[in-house]
Design a protein around this motif. Sequence first.
Motif, mmCIF file in Angstrom:
data_model
loop_
_atom_site.group_PDB
_atom_site.id
_atom_site.type_symbol
_atom_site.label_atom_id
_atom_site.label_comp_id
_atom_site.label_asym_id
_atom_site.label_seq_id
_atom_site.Cartn_x
_atom_site.Cartn_y
_atom_site.Cartn_z
ATOM 1 N N SER A 1 20.497 0.628 -25.270
ATOM 2 C CA SER A 1 19.342 1.441 -25.171
ATOM 3 C C SER A 1 19.036 1.721 -23.885
ATOM 4 O O SER A 1 19.058 0.765 -22.984
ATOM 5 C CB SER A 1 18.119 0.978 -25.992
ATOM 6 N N THR B 1 20.856 -4.604 -17.798
ATOM 7 C CA THR B 1 21.917 -5.606 -18.397
ATOM 8 C C THR B 1 21.464 -7.203 -18.470
ATOM 9 O O THR B 1 22.025 -7.884 -18.904
ATOM 10 C CB THR B 1 23.085 -5.307 -17.694
ATOM 11 N N ASP C 1 20.428 6.776 -17.878
ATOM 12 C CA ASP C 1 20.651 5.056 -18.211
ATOM 13 C C ASP C 1 22.005 4.952 -19.245
ATOM 14 O O ASP C 1 22.686 4.169 -19.163
ATOM 15 C CB ASP C 1 19.713 4.704 -19.059
ATOM 16 N N ARG D 1 23.461 3.493 -11.331
ATOM 17 C CA ARG D 1 22.150 2.634 -11.913
ATOM 18 C C ARG D 1 21.298 3.966 -12.437
ATOM 19 O O ARG D 1 20.951 4.922 -11.676
ATOM 20 C CB ARG D 1 21.635 2.239 -10.823
#
Length: 241
Positions: free
Chosen positions: A137, A142, A74, A59
């Motif tokens: 991006s 999600t 990310d 994460r």
Amino acid sequence: MTRPAYKRILLKLSGEVLMGEGGLAIDPAVTARVAGEIADAKAQGFELCIVVGGGNIFRGLAAAAKGFERATADYMGMLATVMNALAVQNALEQIGIDTRVQSAIPMASVCEPFIRRRAERHLEKGRVVIFAAGVGSPFFTTDSGAALRAAEMKCDALFKGTSVDGVYNADPKKVPGAVRYDRVSYSTVLADDLKVMDASAIALCRDSNIPIVVFNIREQGNLAKVLAGEGVATVVHSQES
Ligand code: UDP
């Protein structure tokens, strides 16, 4: 509870849905069980799009809190979702379900890039399309990827499989007597900061008028039940009733 019949749906699976008791990030037995649930749903005649998360592996936000640069973290999270997508694809193929994975970050040797019209064609041919890498991006999740794909693919509803049986007015794991909603409006979810999906995902679903059905995917047979309009779930919708 009966709900309207849907034809094309988007199923959002959090990465943790693939985790097993033994701490394996992707547990083959658990993944096979989820694939079985998806196959049952497919057998009901739905056109199925799937978005998988990556939280079982990585994460971005959590890594950033420990010193990672956020955008890099990310991107790592998005790569984790591709691994999960391949795991779900593999499990579905092993039981004879035709699938394609499309990634928002192109990686030609691994899967298709996201091409909306191509995804459309796959659905027409009866394939399950698994969308990986969220929106492609950083600074998104999600959940936003699921809302975006649901809107683009003109899905009738977004089904969010979680480990609780719907949306509560407070965290049922912390607040005794928390009450589960059968139906709740997008605006209540946003105003009360109810933990359904992140705010940008909720707003996108609201703007495209896509109902969000929150249900427990860990309960055996529940996906097919909620798709049939039965079983326990919360519908996030434009009007409260
Ligand atoms: N992510 C991202 N952009 C996206 C989708 C995901 O940057 O469009 C990253 C983000 O770091 C996120 C991670 O991928 O933490 C895994 O996705 P998510 O947390 O949504 O997975 P889930 O909680 O559904 O398992």
